[in-house]
Design an enzyme around this catalytic site. Structure first.
Site, mmCIF file in Angstrom:
data_model
loop_
_atom_site.group_PDB
_atom_site.id
_atom_site.type_symbol
_atom_site.label_atom_id
_atom_site.label_comp_id
_atom_site.label_asym_id
_atom_site.label_seq_id
_atom_site.Cartn_x
_atom_site.Cartn_y
_atom_site.Cartn_z
ATOM 1 C CB CYS A 86 -4.192 -3.921 2.821
ATOM 2 S SG CYS A 86 -3.998 -3.223 1.163
ATOM 3 C CB SER B 128 -1.041 0.038 1.108
ATOM 4 O OG SER B 128 -2.030 0.980 0.750
ATOM 5 C CG HIS C 99 1.919 15.331 3.962
ATOM 6 N ND1 HIS C 99 2.037 15.447 2.595
ATOM 7 C CD2 HIS C 99 1.160 14.237 4.185
ATOM 8 C CE1 HIS C 99 1.347 14.472 2.014
ATOM 9 N NE2 HIS C 99 0.810 13.725 2.959
#
Length: 145
Positions: free
Chosen positions: A111, A91, A96
């Protein structure tokens, strides 16, 4: 091609035992970890140097036993923040930074259909949180699928 989702018919209410009321089988269970990291006191270069942050994140992904398939990190200028993502076969990791506020948002989602990667996701998340050394970490754990 059949529709992805069919709502119960308005003309006939769903009855108990109706397949439309049963939850879907969990096929790609995963773990989504979110962090709002306030008062970051870790290595300053992680906050504003896109190349340095990308290299760190890619090492952390490998150290956690996950598979990077791509990455993109962008600096907003000299001394400014960075936004970046490492795309994983499992995934993603996104980061940030706002160095002017000592603030970082962190997102790790892992996942799989065939492997329980929760421990790897947690190891990656913990490594990144530790590197930023937040005074006030606000963390969320969401089981997906």
């Amino acid at each position: 091609m059949p529709p992805l989702h069919t709502a119960p018919s308005a003309a006939r209410p769903a009855a108990a035992g109706d397949a439309r009321l049963r939850p879907a089988a969990r096929k790609a269970a995963g773990l989504h970890l979110l962090g709002d990291l306030h008062g970051c006191r870790g290595e300053g270069r992680l906050m504003h140097d896109a190349t340095h942050l990308q290299a760190f994140c890619q090492r952390a992904v490998a150290d956690a036993g996950l598979t990077a398939v791509g990455a993109l990190f962008h600096s907003f200028g000299e001394g400014a923040g960075v936004t970046g993502v490492v795309v994983l076969a499992e995934s993603h990791l996104s980061v940030h930074t706002w160095p002017e506020d000592g603030y970082v948002t962190l997102d790790v989602y892992v996942c799989s259909y065939s492997t329980d990667n929760r421990q790897r996701a947690q190891a990656l998340f913990d490594a990144v949180v530790q590197a930023f050394s937040p005074a006030e970490p606000h963390l969320q754990r969401i089981e997906r699928g």
